[in-house]
Write an enzyme that holds these catalytic residues in place. Structure first.
Site, mmCIF file in Angstrom:
data_model
loop_
_atom_site.group_PDB
_atom_site.id
_atom_site.type_symbol
_atom_site.label_atom_id
_atom_site.label_comp_id
_atom_site.label_asym_id
_atom_site.label_seq_id
_atom_site.Cartn_x
_atom_site.Cartn_y
_atom_site.Cartn_z
ATOM 1 N N ARG A 158 7.355 2.423 -7.188
ATOM 2 C CA ARG A 158 8.446 1.573 -7.676
ATOM 3 C C ARG A 158 9.133 2.130 -8.925
ATOM 4 O O ARG A 158 10.350 2.073 -9.041
ATOM 5 C CB ARG A 158 7.927 0.159 -7.985
ATOM 6 N N HIS B 140 2.243 -1.212 -7.805
ATOM 7 C CA HIS B 140 2.395 -1.343 -9.250
ATOM 8 C C HIS B 140 1.041 -1.098 -9.901
ATOM 9 O O HIS B 140 -0.010 -1.418 -9.330
ATOM 10 C CB HIS B 140 2.857 -2.756 -9.640
ATOM 11 N N CYS C 282 0.825 -10.560 -12.230
ATOM 12 C CA CYS C 282 2.219 -10.489 -11.763
ATOM 13 C C CYS C 282 2.991 -11.765 -12.076
ATOM 14 O O CYS C 282 4.192 -11.724 -12.343
ATOM 15 C CB CYS C 282 2.278 -10.285 -10.246
#
Length: 289
Positions: free
Chosen positions: A145, A174, A270
């Site tokens: 990403r 991530h 997150c």
């Protein structure tokens, strides 16, 4: 603010309607999952507040389901906000909403400065730039990403050392899905998510006694995607094996059923963005006076 300060997002518009990572399962989404997501978000917020943390909430926006993952919105340290730029078009619509949220926080004196990433680079916020409060540096993931070229911008913006860690698989897209620094200098991480060079970089900076390796099962349960506040770790429901590892290391767990969000490839870390991080501790500031 002298207590932990987090940003969360109203989950009212959360769903799993597209697939931009291997965890996302639009085919199993339904109304009952949406109700469960609202309950799960509330439970996470209550777990944070039970530690004494303050939580601010960003409003939901129809058509932007992943707005519930504000960790990806920015990197924040010392009151400075480096805004994210998303790689996937499905998430790019979040950018103006998070910018507006930070501008409101700035107007209230809760953050000091908002900085834009240089053009042509992607970086997905604290999901790929995790502050290590013990070592006083950023661990920076890149690959699926975030652009490797964005890492110098993090160093310039915050004036702190960065440790680059290349991610090896889209499954752990991530850094926050596979790496979690813990208070006291320990690190919980999932080695197969990293390239050989990245694993060597972790070993070079973290003593063997301080490395807690997550198993396949523990990583797939999104338990590495956790919020750590002192000896307390708030995470998705954990396998017994991980409970035992963390208890042996001196940590206490608060587990929250985050299954609806795991269907989108996210969990406790997150779903939050910590805003009060400082590069210099209160004790160091006091000693310098």
């Amino acid at each position: 603010m002298d207590r932990p300060f987090f940003l969360m997002t109203d989950p009212g518009c959360f769903d799993v309607s597209y697939r931009i990572n291997p965890w996302m399962k639009p085919e199993v989404w339904g109304a009952e999952k949406a109700a469960a997501a609202c309950a799960a978000s509330t439970a996470l917020r209550e777990a944070l507040e039970a530690t004494g943390a303050h939580v601010e909430t960003v409003g939901a926006v129809k058509g932007l389901p992943d707005l519930v993952f504000p960790a990806n919105a920015a990197v924040v340290l010392d009151g400075k906000v480096l805004l994210a730029r998303f790689r996937h078009p499905e998430r790019q619509g979040e950018e103006p909403h998070f910018r507006a949220a930070f501008q409101r926080l700035k107007a209230r004196g809760l953050v000091d400065e908002i900085v834009d990433l240089p053009e042509g680079l992607f970086h997905e916020g604290a999901g790929d730039a995790i502050w290590d409060a013990d070592r006083r540096h950023f661990w920076c993931g890149y690959g699926p990403r975030s652009s490797q070229g964005a890492l110098p911008a993090i160093r310039r913006t915050f004036g702190r050392e960065i440790i680059p860690l290349e991610l090896a698989t889209d499954r752990f897209y991530h850094l926050d899905t596979c790496f979690c620094p813990l208070a006291g200098g320990k690190v919980l991480y999932y080695p197969p998510a990293f390239t050989a060079e990245a694993r060597a970089n972790i070993r070079a900076h973290v003593a063997e006694a301080d490395r807690i390796e997550a198993s396949d099962e523990e990583a797939a349960a999104f338990c590495v995607n956790a919020v750590n506040l002192g000896s307390r770790i708030i995470m998705a429901r954990a396998p017994g094996s991980l409970r035992e590892k963390l208890a042996a290391a001196g940590y206490a767990l608060t587990e929250v059923d985050l299954a609806p969000f795991i269907l989108s490839g996210g969990a406790a870390y997150c779903m939050t963005l910590r805003l009060d991080r400082r590069s210099v501790s209160a004790a160091q500031l006091h000693a310098a006076e």
